[in-house]
Design a protein around this motif. Sequence first.
Motif, PDB file in Angstrom:
ATOM      1  N   LYS A  86       0.838  -1.206   0.264  1.00  0.00           N
ATOM      2  CA  LYS A  86       0.145  -0.098  -0.043  1.00  0.00           C
ATOM      3  C   LYS A  86       0.682   1.298   0.021  1.00  0.00           C
ATOM      4  CE  LYS A  86      -2.208  -1.414   3.593  1.00  0.00           C
ATOM      5  NZ  LYS A  86      -3.120  -1.671   4.927  1.00  0.00           N
ATOM      6  N   GLY A  87       2.118   1.330   0.241  1.00  0.00           N
ATOM      7  CA  GLY A  87       3.056   2.337   0.270  1.00  0.00           C
ATOM      8  C   GLY A  87       4.191   2.203   1.481  1.00  0.00           C
ATOM      9  N   THR A  88       4.931   3.088   1.494  1.00  0.00           N
ATOM     10  CA  THR A  88       6.068   2.628   2.491  1.00  0.00           C
ATOM     11  C   THR A  88       5.794   2.272   3.716  1.00  0.00           C
ATOM     12  OG1 THR A  88       7.090   4.907   1.377  1.00  0.00           O
ATOM     13  CG2 THR A  88       8.121   3.941   3.232  1.00  0.00           C
ATOM     14  N   HIS A 118       8.138   8.131  11.676  1.00  0.00           N
ATOM     15  CA  HIS A 118       7.672   7.144  12.556  1.00  0.00           C
ATOM     16  C   HIS A 118       7.343   5.748  11.887  1.00  0.00           C
ATOM     17  CE1 HIS A 118       5.762  10.746  14.803  1.00  0.00           C
ATOM     18  NE2 HIS A 118       6.974  10.715  15.107  1.00  0.00           N
ATOM     19  N   SER A 119       7.049   5.827  10.724  1.00  0.00           N
ATOM     20  CA  SER A 119       6.746   4.776   9.725  1.00  0.00           C
ATOM     21  C   SER A 119       8.137   3.787   9.958  1.00  0.00           C
ATOM     22  CB  SER A 119       6.501   4.798   8.121  1.00  0.00           C
ATOM     23  OG  SER A 119       5.152   5.312   8.385  1.00  0.00           O
ATOM     24  N   ASN A 120       9.278   4.206   9.878  1.00  0.00           N
ATOM     25  CA  ASN A 120      10.543   3.388  10.179  1.00  0.00           C
ATOM     26  C   ASN A 120      11.039   3.220  11.643  1.00  0.00           C
ATOM     27  OD1 ASN A 120      12.500   1.883   9.196  1.00  0.00           O
ATOM     28  ND2 ASN A 120      13.832   3.481   8.924  1.00  0.00           N
ATOM     29  N   HIS A 166      16.672   7.129   3.390  1.00  0.00           N
ATOM     30  CA  HIS A 166      17.814   7.654   2.456  1.00  0.00           C
ATOM     31  C   HIS A 166      17.852   9.096   2.408  1.00  0.00           C
ATOM     32  CE1 HIS A 166      19.154   6.677  -2.069  1.00  0.00           C
ATOM     33  NE2 HIS A 166      20.153   7.390  -1.378  1.00  0.00           N
ATOM     34  N   VAL A 167      16.584   9.758   2.459  1.00  0.00           N
ATOM     35  CA  VAL A 167      16.469  11.101   2.531  1.00  0.00           C
ATOM     36  C   VAL A 167      15.723  11.430   3.724  1.00  0.00           C
ATOM     37  CG1 VAL A 167      15.492  13.253   1.294  1.00  0.00           C
ATOM     38  CG2 VAL A 167      17.194  11.617   0.068  1.00  0.00           C
ATOM     39  N   SER A 168      15.891  12.382   4.485  1.00  0.00           N
ATOM     40  CA  SER A 168      15.140  12.843   5.680  1.00  0.00           C
ATOM     41  C   SER A 168      14.097  13.478   5.285  1.00  0.00           C
ATOM     42  CB  SER A 168      16.112  13.541   6.694  1.00  0.00           C
ATOM     43  OG  SER A 168      15.006  14.461   7.295  1.00  0.00           O
ATOM     44  N   PHE A 216       9.254   2.340  -0.692  1.00  0.00           N
ATOM     45  CA  PHE A 216       8.564   3.621  -1.361  1.00  0.00           C
ATOM     46  C   PHE A 216       7.144   3.592  -1.381  1.00  0.00           C
ATOM     47  CE2 PHE A 216       8.944   2.544  -5.881  1.00  0.00           C
ATOM     48  CZ  PHE A 216      10.101   1.630  -5.898  1.00  0.00           C
ATOM     49  N   SER A 217       6.789   4.868  -1.868  1.00  0.00           N
ATOM     50  CA  SER A 217       5.478   4.970  -1.907  1.00  0.00           C
ATOM     51  C   SER A 217       4.982   5.625  -3.426  1.00  0.00           C
ATOM     52  CB  SER A 217       4.671   6.130  -1.005  1.00  0.00           C
ATOM     53  OG  SER A 217       5.148   5.604   0.328  1.00  0.00           O
ATOM     54  N   GLY A 218       4.173   4.990  -4.138  1.00  0.00           N
ATOM     55  CA  GLY A 218       3.632   5.574  -5.303  1.00  0.00           C
ATOM     56  C   GLY A 218       3.087   7.267  -5.391  1.00  0.00           C
TER      57      GLY A 218
HETATM   58  N1  PMP Z   1       9.177   7.354   5.291  1.00  0.00           N
HETATM   59  C1  PMP Z   1       9.566   8.557   4.919  1.00  0.00           C
HETATM   60  C2  PMP Z   1      10.682   9.278   5.018  1.00  0.00           C
HETATM   61  C3  PMP Z   1       8.336   9.455   4.601  1.00  0.00           C
HETATM   62  O1  PMP Z   1       8.709  10.837   4.371  1.00  0.00           O
HETATM   63  C4  PMP Z   1       7.175   9.199   4.407  1.00  0.00           C
HETATM   64  C5  PMP Z   1       5.874   9.782   4.175  1.00  0.00           C
HETATM   65  N2  PMP Z   1       6.009  11.177   4.888  1.00  0.00           N
HETATM   66  C6  PMP Z   1       6.667   7.737   5.109  1.00  0.00           C
HETATM   67  C7  PMP Z   1       7.907   6.812   5.455  1.00  0.00           C
HETATM   68  C8  PMP Z   1       5.407   7.230   4.933  1.00  0.00           C
HETATM   69  O2  PMP Z   1       4.958   7.034   3.740  1.00  0.00           O
HETATM   70  P1  PMP Z   1       3.510   6.685   3.379  1.00  0.00           P
HETATM   71  O3  PMP Z   1       2.754   7.488   4.019  1.00  0.00           O
HETATM   72  O4  PMP Z   1       3.146   6.739   1.985  1.00  0.00           O
HETATM   73  O5  PMP Z   1       3.540   5.084   3.476  1.00  0.00           O
END
Ligand code: PMP
Length: 406
Positions: A86-88, A118-120, A166-168, A216-218
């Motif tokens: 669905k995305g990153t 936060h996603s990472n 990779h990029v903040s 990564f996200s589309g």
């Molecule tokens: N990681 C980074 C560095 C991001 O900038 C973002 C989106 N702001 C995300 C993860 C999460 O991406 P998504 O909301 O598309 O899942």
Amino acid sequence: MNRSDFAILKEQVHGRPLVYLDNAATSQKPRQVVEAIIEAYSTWNSNIHRGVHHLSQVATAHHEEARKAVAAFINARSSDEIVFTKGTTDSLNALAFSYGEAFVGEGDEIIVSGLEHHSNIVPWQMLCARKKTVLRHIPLREDLTLDLEAFKGMLNERTKLVSVAHVSNVLGIIQPVEEIICLAHEKHIPVCIDGAQSVPHMQVDVQALDCDFLAFSGHKMYGPTGIGVLYGKREWLEKLPPHEGGGEMIEHVRWEGTTYNELPYKFEAGTPNFVGSYALHKAVEYMQSIGWKALESHERELTQYCEAQLSAIPDVHIYAANQPKAGVISFNVYNGQLSTLIHPFDIGTLLDQQGVAVRTGHHCAEPLIDHLGVPGTVRVSFGLYNDKTDVDAFIAALKKAQMMLS
Ligand code: PMP
């Protein structure tokens, strides 16, 4: 760059022409992507993989062509290494769960960095809670770069995975991921790269980088929402268990148990977002039609132009000033007379009233914002359609906002 491909850029906001500088949150979509979605639902919509009928075969072919295009786009060895998600966030959660199940146990360590989204962070924290694992982070130096000396000292036999942006998304700094990957690989530790903010802005070659995973996200690269990618080296993906069950991820289901499908289907449970993958393919083609050289130099020039303009304004503090950035600048504005911070929301609100869309707040990176010791920042971020007139409009609007708030 053909701005006219992006219909939304002709919109007005509060009676002013839209100046869209929030591309790190999501990018706008070119006509080619929007039309692809209409075409898919109007002419060939049908569930993929399981149908013998014509439309199902057309839909399946489109989904698999998209996979090949994405593989070529990041130079993966094979399209089997491309998992649609669905995305990153979804990619990182999938990896954290699956890798965690297979390779992580009590007392093991996962390393992220001090400037992650936060996603990472959260998926690894959830894994750590589940498995009694320790989450560590690479500290930041004074200039907000990663302390790689400290990182070297953190790698040990308990380290099971390193996952870094990779990029903040806050600072825009391009991280030294090549060095991080080399250092981790010396100790046979795999590395996942959060490419949410790099893949839309710079050529990312997974073979040259030698990363083990890339997420990564589309929607940040001119494609639709709801589609993203988890790239994994085949040798890793083959060893990982599926993170979700049902749909095309099975080979056979018996009451005694289930055997799983081959790569990459093992990781694509349920009906995949095949309209999304088709539209993402169009976004990839759109970026390729411009070419990396033109795209990268355009955004680099624009970022430098904007940073130069911003740094000439008194009482503006740019974070990680003068460091190589990929289309993102964060700053705060101070009230010179009182030496107090003007709240980023106030700046954002006054910019919005002048038609300028920027993002303010913690940008889903609270540990980094805490480290900066501020309630948030104002962030401008560029896309391929932005130009110097956008920067000029933003700078003029910012000066006006500053005057009103000082
Ligand atoms: N990681 C980074 C560095 C991001 O900038 C973002 C989106 N702001 C995300 C993860 C999460 O991406 P998504 O909301 O598309 O899942």
